[in-house]
Design an enzyme around this catalytic site. Structure first.
Site, PDB file in Angstrom:
ATOM      1  N   ALA A 173      -6.295   2.615   2.090  1.00  9.23           N
ATOM      2  CA  ALA A 173      -7.778   2.656   2.444  1.00  9.23           C
ATOM      3  C   ALA A 173      -7.820   3.237   4.108  1.00  9.23           C
ATOM      4  CB  ALA A 173      -8.449   1.672   2.600  1.00  9.23           C
ATOM      5  N   SER A 201       0.856  -1.000  -0.082  1.00  6.11           N
ATOM      6  CA  SER A 201       0.151   0.137   0.138  1.00  6.11           C
ATOM      7  C   SER A 201       0.725   1.371  -0.058  1.00  6.11           C
ATOM      8  CB  SER A 201      -1.056  -0.268   1.139  1.00  6.11           C
ATOM      9  OG  SER A 201      -1.739  -1.052   1.350  1.00  6.11           O
ATOM     10  N   HIS A 229     -10.826  -3.877  -2.521  1.00  9.91           N
ATOM     11  CA  HIS A 229     -11.020  -5.118  -3.491  1.00  9.91           C
ATOM     12  C   HIS A 229     -12.371  -5.450  -4.042  1.00  9.91           C
ATOM     13  CE1 HIS A 229      -6.837  -5.563  -2.682  1.00  9.91           C
ATOM     14  NE2 HIS A 229      -6.963  -6.480  -1.501  1.00  9.91           N
TER      15      HIS A 229
END
Length: 285
Positions: free
Chosen positions: A120, A67, A157
């Site tokens: 996120a 990430s 996802h």
């Protein structure tokens, strides 16, 4: 001769998540459609939060999906490949819940998140620094919200396409929120490459991944068929839509505005106190 030839082969260990979009971009390399003389690539599939933590604590993989939020923690060991990244063009991780909430109400909820090193999570904290979160495996978030264990969940996802099938409501798309705030795509995932490989191997491997992505885009039907084994309850049409969201021209190269967004995203995380030290972003390729 054969032993000298074998010794000359450079072994590159690659790790990425078992998702249809990652499988699609690595299709060319994983199936040997793309070959690089003098290199052999080995693939490991592991969920993204595990890869984030391993890149920090035990940086074994030469190339690893991470990430963007995790990058400042590994920047001394890894650089970012200019290809293979995922960005949300006005869409991205979503806050979902069994009932509708206002944005002020959702900031007071207890939310399941897919790991504290995910992009996120960083985006959520930029939106609402005070929000209460609990880390849950990404594929357990929707069931946990449906069961009432959590008031809401932050989904990534394929869940971004299937949450409504479970009776959940979208409260906020953080990719849309980021775009309205900055006018830029939301940085989500990257492929990081070890600096210790040296410039030649870093460039050769980055070019190989870019060729693999281009091969998949050029042979979409075959690449989608391969990636369907990782599509987690998506039918072919939905898998095609999901792959198109995260494997596109941005995956071949972030672009100038994509690079600007990456730097802004990480700088904001540092300025807001979510990231403990300033990121120094280097792109390879």
């Amino acid at each position: 001769m054969s032993s000298r030839t074998a010794a000359a082969v450079r072994e590159i260990n690659i790790a990425h998540s078992p998702d249809s979009d990652d499988a699609f971009m690595f299709y060319g390399l994983a199936t040997n459609k793309i070959r690089v003389p003098g290199y052999r690539f080995h693939h490991t599939l592991t969920d993204i939060e595990t890869l984030n933590h391993r890149a920090i604590t035990d940086p074994f993989y030469d190339v690893t999906a991470i990430s963007f939020h995790a990058y400042p923690y590994v920047q001394d060991t890894y650089a970012i490949m200019s290809c293979g990244g995922s960005m949300g063009e006005g869409y991205g991780p979503m806050i979902v819940a069994p009932k509708k909430y206002t944005l002020d109400e959702v900031k007071k909820l207890r939310i399941a998140v897919p790991g504290v090193l995910t992009s996120a999570f960083l985006t959520l904290k930029l939106f609402a620094p005070e929000i209460q979160t609990v880390a849950v495996p990404f594929d357990a978030i929707i069931p946990a919200v449906v069961s009432g264990e959590f008031d809401a969940g932050l989904i990534i996802h394929e869940g971004q396409l299937t949450y409504a099938d479970n009776g959940l409501h979208k409260i906020l798309d953080l990719g849309q929120w980021w775009f309205e705030k900055t006018g830029l795509p939301l940085p989500l995932g990257a492929n990081a490459i070890k600096r210790s490989l040296g410039n030649e191997a870093m460039l050769s491997t980055t070019h190989a991944l870019r060729d693999s992505i281009q091969h998949a885009l050029d042979h979409r039907e075959a690449a989608l068929e391969y990636s369907m084994q990782f599509a987690r309850d998506l039918d072919p049409a939905m898998a095609n839509k999901f792959v198109g969201m995260y494997v596109n021209h941005r995956t071949l190269d972030f672009g100038d505005d994509g690079r600007e967004s990456i730097r802004k995203f990480l700088d904001m995380g540092y300025e807001r106190g979510v990231i403990p030290h300033k990121a120094k972003v280097d792109f390879i390729g």
